[in-house]
Scaffold this active site. Structure first.
Site, PDB file in Angstrom:
ATOM      1  N   ASP A 187      26.700 -25.736  -3.064  1.00 29.68           N
ATOM      2  CA  ASP A 187      27.650 -26.653  -2.426  1.00 29.68           C
ATOM      3  C   ASP A 187      28.651 -27.230  -3.420  1.00 29.68           C
ATOM      4  O   ASP A 187      28.516 -28.358  -3.890  1.00 29.68           O
ATOM      5  CB  ASP A 187      26.893 -27.779  -1.710  1.00 29.68           C
ATOM      6  N   GLU A 197      15.229 -24.157  -2.969  1.00 37.47           N
ATOM      7  CA  GLU A 197      14.887 -24.657  -4.328  1.00 37.47           C
ATOM      8  C   GLU A 197      13.411 -25.042  -4.447  1.00 37.47           C
ATOM      9  O   GLU A 197      12.907 -24.921  -5.567  1.00 37.47           O
ATOM     10  CB  GLU A 197      15.786 -25.860  -4.666  1.00 37.47           C
ATOM     11  N   ASP A 213      18.776 -19.989   2.320  1.00 34.17           N
ATOM     12  CA  ASP A 213      19.304 -21.279   1.855  1.00 34.17           C
ATOM     13  C   ASP A 213      18.155 -22.264   1.640  1.00 34.17           C
ATOM     14  O   ASP A 213      17.016 -22.010   2.029  1.00 34.17           O
ATOM     15  CB  ASP A 213      20.294 -21.802   2.902  1.00 34.17           C
TER      16      ASP A 213
HETATM   17  C1  GLC Z   1      23.455 -26.081   2.645  1.00 37.07           C
HETATM   18  C2  GLC Z   1      24.080 -24.797   2.148  1.00 37.07           C
HETATM   19  C3  GLC Z   1      25.371 -24.538   2.866  1.00 37.07           C
HETATM   20  C4  GLC Z   1      25.104 -24.493   4.369  1.00 37.07           C
HETATM   21  C5  GLC Z   1      24.455 -25.785   4.831  1.00 37.07           C
HETATM   22  C6  GLC Z   1      24.039 -25.726   6.292  1.00 37.07           C
HETATM   23  O1  GLC Z   1      24.225 -27.174   2.300  1.00 37.07           O
HETATM   24  O2  GLC Z   1      24.271 -24.807   0.753  1.00 37.07           O
HETATM   25  O3  GLC Z   1      25.961 -23.340   2.412  1.00 37.07           O
HETATM   26  O4  GLC Z   1      26.299 -24.307   5.057  1.00 37.07           O
HETATM   27  O5  GLC Z   1      23.288 -26.021   4.053  1.00 37.07           O
HETATM   28  O6  GLC Z   1      23.164 -24.693   6.547  1.00 37.07           O
END
Ligand code: GLC
Length: 799
Positions: free
Chosen positions: A483, A408, A405
């Site tokens: 998200d 980017e 995660d």
């Molecule tokens: C980001 C991710 C999401 C995750 C969150 C906490 O927003 O896109 O999927 O749950 O971080 O880790």
């Protein structure tokens, strides 16, 4: 100053006349008077690469996207010239290059123009950073359509849009918002019903304009690097997509369980909560294979650590979950907490693995753990180190998958949401700034993770998921769309994003079912799961800030709908696995927008809602509340309504009744759809019988079923089973032949054949030319025949 419009070309420079050319093997070089060199390389008869430099010579050729195993070779390559043009001719394409200005156009061998320069290549010198803004513009036609470009949350047909590729943490993005998490600079054009593709392999910030700024012009440009693009000729969209996927790489097969249902939330903790969730799935008999631990499993969000208050014995917990069929998947972020008492941080510092600013300080930014440094995944040594960090999680604790995660990369509390542009990267020995490495950073993180998980999961297969990706990431990882929001509009977006990702070579993708931000109503959740089970990656995830998002957070009806559709997915696992096999072996997209399915039918060019799941199932989600059905387009051919077995002829829009517990699903006539029994998780049951649903057709249709050990690598050594069924239906006859390939012996013994819409009464049956008694084959229900799985020919004769 960077201009981001190709029209502002006051200061733009153009190639002047060609003064020299030379051929070197599969490449032809053209030299202009003002030092521009155009190198055209023929990779295949219908795949050309165009590379420009403005300084007389090329830099080292390096790309993260191109798969070293891509197919190459052509039947013909001739170079000729007349007074005004050079011609490069293959067996599929003619490329004309203008002697006076280097403009080029591509034609098929019948002299139809496929793609033609408008201004062609031009550039703007950049004082601030050095190098050029490199630009290209092409002529487009009124009826031309455009597809591709990864995860864009806009109409499937990109005509009239301008899009930007700059990987961005776009929390709760909206329809048409740009840019998003991924960067896939590949598009498909469809002109006069002929398809071609363009892949602009440039990791700088890129833009694409599809007749948005000027009616008959499409253009693409980058804030640095080379004008370096590939042209794919179809004329079938299928050829463009498979050829692009071949060039940028195909994944390995995932373990079959990864195609099951996954349950996620930010966050499930402590251990008792995780077990409660898992237990509830089994209690309610809703199949589930994957359970996720989001950031709270870590100690203060430090990667590769555990919060021992919440998870005192992770190994034991993971093993207990595994006993019940659950595979544990954990999140990992790139930000490494600055903390002298943290071994990962110390290793990174000691070995100089973190990204640095232009003048030397480490790149510092805030993410979940507070101030962090960030590994430079574009350095092969750093990737190796990162891969090694997974040893404990995978080999010792038994985690089965890793979720990448914030790659980017995301940085909090700064307006750009990411690194400053001066940050330095190794770029595999081609040092550069973040301007060039930004879009590829996430892919290199996922790649390093993949290498680690693969190494330690061996002899099992790895499972990796990522949020950010550049073209080619599919070699290493699956992905999700980030998200999203619990809204009806986002259900529409998810449907389009998954089709677009499939066309963009990255089909193993899903959305956060139900929506990540905000809270879905029961109805929205139900409609989302009904679509989500037809997406290659199928996971419910939510931010967890507004309430629960497990199926039982809603009413009984929603629980029942969820069970019904997840059951259907588990029944269809062999069908799903077969489409994955076709994706990894031939590059065929798992989801096919209608335009891909039938580009000859102009009605399909602007369709967004309906899509083909695999090759033979047509799906159309319900995207509005209180629906009792919807209008939808049925593409050419004969189809059966999956729920009622009613037959419809395509090539028209129809109204389809659909109650709350259904969405429109149609099966192509002649299709043979394999189904496993419902299991609560992959491998739960040993079964003796597999169902084949045979949808009668008068005519012919071919269906395939791929199977193997469902995990491990034996399939690569020939231990797989590929069955090809050929159906031929006539007025009072049905013949199904089976051809078997591969050395894998499936565990079941028979096929239960369900004859759907057989237009005649059965008089006699022959199996492999021997007459058999119908009563011996029928088990109560007239439609079903149970026969040995290894038959070669089933011949059913009617009265
Ligand atoms: C980001 C991710 C999401 C995750 C969150 C906490 O927003 O896109 O999927 O749950 O971080 O880790």
């Amino acid at each position: 100053m960077i201009t981001n419009t190709e029209l502002e070309h006051k200061g733009d420079l153009f190639p002047s006349k060609i003064i020299n050319f030379e051929r070197d093997g599969d490449s032809v070089f053209f030299y202009s008077e003002n030092n521009v060199v155009l190198k055209i390389t023929v990779l295949r008869d219908s795949l050309f690469r165009f590379r420009f430099t403005t300084k007389g010579y090329f830099n080292a050729d390096f790309s993260y996207a191109i798969d070293e195993n891509h197919t190459r070779g052509f039947n013909k390559l001739e170079v000729s010239e007349d007074e005004n043009f050079y011609f490069i001719t293959t067996s599929k394409v003619i490329c004309e290059v203008g002697k006076k200005d280097m403009k080029h156009r591509l034609l098929d061998v019948e002299n139809n123009v496929i793609l033609e320069d408008e201004l062609g290549f031009h550039w703007e010198e950049m004082y601030e950073y050095g190098g050029n803004v490199v630009k290209m513009s092409k002529i487009s036609k009124d009826g031309e359509s455009f597809y591709g470009l990864g995860d864009k949350a806009t109409h499937l047909n990109l005509k009239g849009k301008r899009l930007e590729n700059w990987a961005t943490d776009q929390y709760a993005f909206s329809k048409d918002q740009e840019p998003l998490y991924k960067s896939v600079p590949f598009y498909i054009g469809l002109k006069d019903k002929k398809a071609y593709g363009v892949f602009f392999d440039n990791t700088f910030r890129t833009y694409f304009d599809f007749a948005h700024e000027r009616r008959n012009v499409t253009s693409f440009w980058a804030e640095g690097g080379e004008m370096n693009y590939y042209f794919f000729y179809g004329p079938e969209m299928q050829d463009v997509v498979t050829s692009y996927t071949d060039l940028t790489g195909k994944p390995e097969l995932p373990p079959l369980w990864a195609l099951g249902y996954h349950q996620c939330k930010w966050s499930y903790y402590p251990e008792a909560k995780v077990k409660e969730i898992a237990g509830k799935f089994r209690e309610l008999q809703i199949p589930c294979d994957g359970i996720y631990l989001d950031i709270d499993y870590m100690d203060g969000f430090r990667c590769f650590t555990w919060n021992k208050d919440y998870f005192p014995d992770p190994k034991k917990m993971v093993a207990e979950l595994a006993e019940d069929g659950f595979k544990t998947i954990v999140i990992i972020d790139p930000g490494i907490k600055i903390d002298r008492d943290y071994w990962v941080y110390n290793e990174g510092i000691e070995n100089d693995y973190f990204c640095k600013r232009a003048d030397g300080p480490l790149m510092k930014g805030k993410v979940w753990p507070g101030e962090c440094n960030f590994p430079d995944y574009t350095n092969p040594e750093v990737r190796q180190w990162w891969a090694g960090l997974f040893k404990e999680l995978i080999s010792e604790i038994g985690v089965k998958g890793v979720w990448n995660d914030m790659n980017e990369p995301a940085v909090m509390e700064v307006p750009t949401k990411t690194f400053p542009l001066d940050v330095r990267h190794d770029y595999d020995g081609n040092p550069c700034s973040h301007r060039k490495a930004h879009n590829i950073y996430g892919t290199q993180m996922a790649r390093a993770t993949y290498e680690g998980v693969k190494k330690f999961a061996y002899p099992k297969r790895p499972f990796v998921i990522t949020r950010s990706a550049y073209s080619g990431a599919q070699k290493y990882t699956s992905s999700w769309t980030g998200d999203n929001v619990a809204s009806w509009e986002h259900l529409w977006i998810a449907n389009i994003q998954m089709q677009r990702m499939s066309l963009s070579g990255m089909g193993f993708t899903g959305s956060d079912i139900g929506g990540f931000a905000e809270q879905p109503s029961g109805e929205l959740y139900a409609r989302w799961i009904q679509l989500g089970v037809f997406h290659p990656f199928c996971r419910t995830h939510s931010s967890g800030h507004h309430g629960e998002q497990e199926p039982w957070a809603f009413d009984e009806e929603v629980i029942n709908i969820t069970r019904k559709f997840v059951n259907l997915r588990y029944q269809l696992l062999p069908y799903l696995y077969t489409m994955f096999y076709q994706y990894i072996s031939e590059g065929i997209p798992m989801l096919k927008p209608l335009v891909y399915f039938d580009q000859q039918d102009p009605q399909t060019h602007y369709r967004t809602d309906e899509f083909i799941f695999g090759n033979q199932i047509l799906v159309c989600p319900i995207l509005e509340p209180n629906s009792k059905g919807r209008r939808m387009y049925i593409p050419a051919g004969e189809w059966y309504n999956y729920w009622t077995s009613e037959k419809v002829s395509g090539g028209k829009e129809i109204w389809v009744d659909s109650q709350y517990d259904e969405i429109p699903v149609f099966v192509k006539s002649g299709a043979i759809i394999p189904k496993y029994p419902v299991q609560q998780y992959v491998g739960e049951k040993d079964f003796d019988e597999v169902t084949l649903e045979v949808y009668f057709k008068s005519g012919k249709e071919t269906s395939v079923v791929y199977e193997d050990a469902q995990d491990g690598y034996d399939y690569a050594k020939g231990r797989y089973s590929l069955r090809t069924f050929k159906l031929t239906g006539k007025e009072n006859e049905l013949i199904i032949t089976q051809h078997k390939e591969g050395k894998f012996v499936t565990g079941y013994h028979s096929f239960k054949i369900n004859l759907i819409n057989l237009p005649f009464e059965i008089r006699s049956i022959q199996i492999d030319n021997e007459e058999v008694s119908i009563l011996d084959l029928q088990s109560g229900n007239d439609n079903f025949l149970t026969i040995n799985k290894d038959f070669s020919e089933l011949h059913i004769i009617g009265n």
